[in-house]
Design a protein around this motif. Sequence first.
Motif, PDB file in Angstrom:
ATOM      1  N   GLN A 142       5.402  40.125  21.585  1.00  0.00           N
ATOM      2  CA  GLN A 142       6.356  40.778  22.498  1.00  0.00           C
ATOM      3  C   GLN A 142       6.966  42.012  21.827  1.00  0.00           C
ATOM      4  N   VAL A 170      13.223  31.158  24.291  1.00  0.00           N
ATOM      5  CA  VAL A 170      12.198  31.609  25.227  1.00  0.00           C
ATOM      6  C   VAL A 170      10.990  30.673  25.216  1.00  0.00           C
ATOM      7  N   GLN A 197      16.310  36.833  26.006  1.00  0.00           N
ATOM      8  CA  GLN A 197      15.298  37.489  25.163  1.00  0.00           C
ATOM      9  C   GLN A 197      15.927  38.138  23.915  1.00  0.00           C
ATOM     10  N   GLN A 244      12.925  48.263  26.229  1.00  0.00           N
ATOM     11  CA  GLN A 244      12.477  47.025  26.882  1.00  0.00           C
ATOM     12  C   GLN A 244      13.672  46.396  27.605  1.00  0.00           C
ATOM     13  N   HIS A 298       0.790  35.684  26.875  1.00  0.00           N
ATOM     14  CA  HIS A 298       2.049  35.011  26.525  1.00  0.00           C
ATOM     15  C   HIS A 298       2.224  33.704  27.313  1.00  0.00           C
ATOM     16  N   TYR A 351       9.993  49.055  30.104  1.00  0.00           N
ATOM     17  CA  TYR A 351       9.175  47.994  30.691  1.00  0.00           C
ATOM     18  C   TYR A 351       9.923  46.669  30.763  1.00  0.00           C
ATOM     19  N   LEU A 377       4.969  44.351  32.867  1.00  0.00           N
ATOM     20  CA  LEU A 377       3.909  43.703  32.098  1.00  0.00           C
ATOM     21  C   LEU A 377       3.693  42.284  32.617  1.00  0.00           C
ATOM     22  N   ALA A 389       2.415  39.304  31.476  1.00  0.00           N
ATOM     23  CA  ALA A 389       2.102  38.855  30.119  1.00  0.00           C
ATOM     24  C   ALA A 389       1.262  37.569  30.169  1.00  0.00           C
ATOM     25  N   TYR A 408       3.922  34.441  19.671  1.00  0.00           N
ATOM     26  CA  TYR A 408       4.524  34.947  20.915  1.00  0.00           C
ATOM     27  C   TYR A 408       5.571  36.052  20.687  1.00  0.00           C
ATOM     28  N   ASP A 422       4.385  44.812  21.887  1.00  0.00           N
ATOM     29  CA  ASP A 422       4.161  45.372  23.225  1.00  0.00           C
ATOM     30  C   ASP A 422       4.945  46.664  23.422  1.00  0.00           C
ATOM     31  N   GLY A 428       8.735  42.573  31.010  1.00  0.00           N
ATOM     32  CA  GLY A 428       7.588  41.676  30.926  1.00  0.00           C
ATOM     33  C   GLY A 428       7.895  40.338  31.565  1.00  0.00           C
ATOM     34  N   THR A 429       6.890  39.773  32.208  1.00  0.00           N
ATOM     35  CA  THR A 429       7.062  38.431  32.748  1.00  0.00           C
ATOM     36  C   THR A 429       5.791  37.624  32.479  1.00  0.00           C
ATOM     37  N   ALA A 430       5.990  36.399  32.006  1.00  0.00           N
ATOM     38  CA  ALA A 430       4.841  35.547  31.703  1.00  0.00           C
ATOM     39  C   ALA A 430       4.503  34.728  32.949  1.00  0.00           C
TER      40      ALA A 430
HETATM   41  N1  LIG Z   1       9.364  36.590  27.103  1.00  0.00           N
HETATM   42  C1  LIG Z   1       9.288  36.988  28.493  1.00  0.00           C
HETATM   43  C2  LIG Z   1       7.911  37.427  28.874  1.00  0.00           C
HETATM   44  C3  LIG Z   1       7.423  38.617  28.095  1.00  0.00           C
HETATM   45  C4  LIG Z   1       6.248  38.568  27.380  1.00  0.00           C
HETATM   46  C5  LIG Z   1       5.778  39.669  26.676  1.00  0.00           C
HETATM   47  C6  LIG Z   1       6.542  40.819  26.676  1.00  0.00           C
HETATM   48  O1  LIG Z   1       6.101  41.912  25.977  1.00  0.00           O
HETATM   49  C7  LIG Z   1       7.728  40.883  27.376  1.00  0.00           C
HETATM   50  C8  LIG Z   1       8.176  39.776  28.080  1.00  0.00           C
HETATM   51  C9  LIG Z   1       9.722  35.791  29.361  1.00  0.00           C
HETATM   52  O2  LIG Z   1      10.377  34.901  28.909  1.00  0.00           O
HETATM   53  O3  LIG Z   1       9.435  35.711  30.517  1.00  0.00           O
END
Ligand SMILES: N[C@@H](Cc1ccc(O)cc1)C(=O)O
Length: 405
Positions: free
Chosen positions: A171, A153, A189, A183, A78, A40, A73, A75, A167, A174, A42-44
Motif C-alpha cells: 500500500q 486494516v 489506514q 493518498q 490486497h 488516489y 485503486l 486493490a 500488505y 502504491d 484504494g479499496t480492496a
Molecule cells: N487498505 C485499504 C485498501 C487499499 C489497498 C491498497 C492501497 O494502495 C490502498 C488502499 C482498505 O482497507 O480497504
Amino acid sequence: MAELSATEKIALIKQGLQEVLQEDIIVDVIEKQQRPLKIYWGTAPTGRPHCGYFVPMVKIAHFLQAGCEVKVLLADIHAFLDNMKAPLELVAHRAKYYELVIKSVLRAIGVSIEKLTFVKGSDYQLKQEYTMDLFRLSSIVTEHDAKKAGAEVVKQVASPLLSGLIYPLMQALDEEHLGVDAQFGGVDQRKIFTLAAENLTKIGFKERAHLMNPMVPGLAGGKMSASDPNSKIDLLDKPEVVKSKLRKAVCAPQDTEDNGVLSFVEYVLFPIAQLSGEPIFHVPRPDKYGGPVDYSSFEKLKEAYADGSLQPGDLKAGVEQALNALLAPIQAEYTADEEWQNIAELAYPPPVAEKKKKKEKKIGTGYHANKGAVVADGKAKPKEAVKEAVGTGAEEALEKLKVDN
Ligand SMILES: N[C@@H](Cc1ccc(O)cc1)C(=O)O
C-alpha cells in the motif's frame, strides 16, 4: 461555476476530514505549482460494498470539484493478501463488481466520472520494478513495524500470515507507482499512511500527503461488522430490507452520542444533500406528532433530537425515505444491467449448501449428493473426476491476474 481559488480548493479538499498529514505538499501543488492535485483512494474488493461507501464517494466528489486528478485503486491483490478475504478465483470478479458499484453510486450522487480513473492493482503490482521495490522496502522495514502498520486494516488471526505483512508495504509503494501527490482513506489506514511517510524517502521516493476521513459507526453503533448484516445496509438492499434493518437499529430517544442512525445522517445523508446544493433533511411526520419537518443543518437536527422534539421513529422514517431515494437509481441500474447481475453471481456465489439444494431441485429427487459423488451437468460424477476437470481455479485465476511485464 466559476473556477475556485487555491484557498477554496484546499478548503474543499479538507472539508469533513478528520486529519491531514503533510498538508504542505497539497498547498505546494495547488498554490505554488498551480496544477491539479493527484490523489488516489484504494479499496480492496472483499465483501459486498455497503452504505458506508457513500462516505468516501462524497470526498471523491469534493476532490473532483476541486480540480484534482483522482484515481480509484481496485486493490485486488490486497483483497487476497488480507487473509484471503477474496480467494484468487473470485478476486477478478469482485474487482469488476466494485467498479460497477462505485460508478453507479457516484452517478446516484450526481458526480460526473469522466475525470476519474480506475486502476487495478494487478495491472502494475506484478511488474518487475514493483516487485524489486517491494523487496527493497522489505529490507528496511522491520517485521514489528509492518505488523503494527496493518493492525487496524489486516484481519487479525491467531496464526498471522506473511501476506499480512506484505500488505502495508504494497500500500505504501502504491503511492509511488500510481504517481500521486496524496493518498486518501479512512482514519483506520493511519498506521499504514505513517509507514509510507516514514519509509518511501528511505528508498529514494517522495513523501506523500495523507488525508483521512472519520470512521462512520454502523447502524447498531460501533464498527460496521461483516458478521452482523443488520449493522450495515447493502447498496443493493431493497426498500423493505432497508426498512427492517432501520427498525432494528439501536436509536435511544435523546441519545446523540452512541447513535448509529444519527451518525448516518451526519456522515452520509447531510454531506450528500450538501453536494446537491440543498442541505435539507426531511422528516415525514404524521400531523398528530407535529407534522412533517425539514432540518437545514445537522446541528439543528441534533438539537431537536437531544431535546426530544424529534423522536426515534420519526428520525428513522426520514432516514428510510432519504436512503431509499439514494438507493433507487443504483437498484434501477442493477436491474437493467444483465452483465452486472452475472458478475454479482460470479463474485459472490451462493453458499455451497444453497447451490446444492437448487441443483437437487432441478434434477429431481432421489439423489444424495453426499455419497462420494458430485453433480455436474445433471449427471453424478465421482468427486475426483470433477476436481481434476475444474482444477482448484487458482492457476487459472493467477493467469488472469498476470500482465505483460
Ligand atoms: N487498505 C485499504 C485498501 C487499499 C489497498 C491498497 C492501497 O494502495 C490502498 C488502499 C482498505 O482497507 O480497504
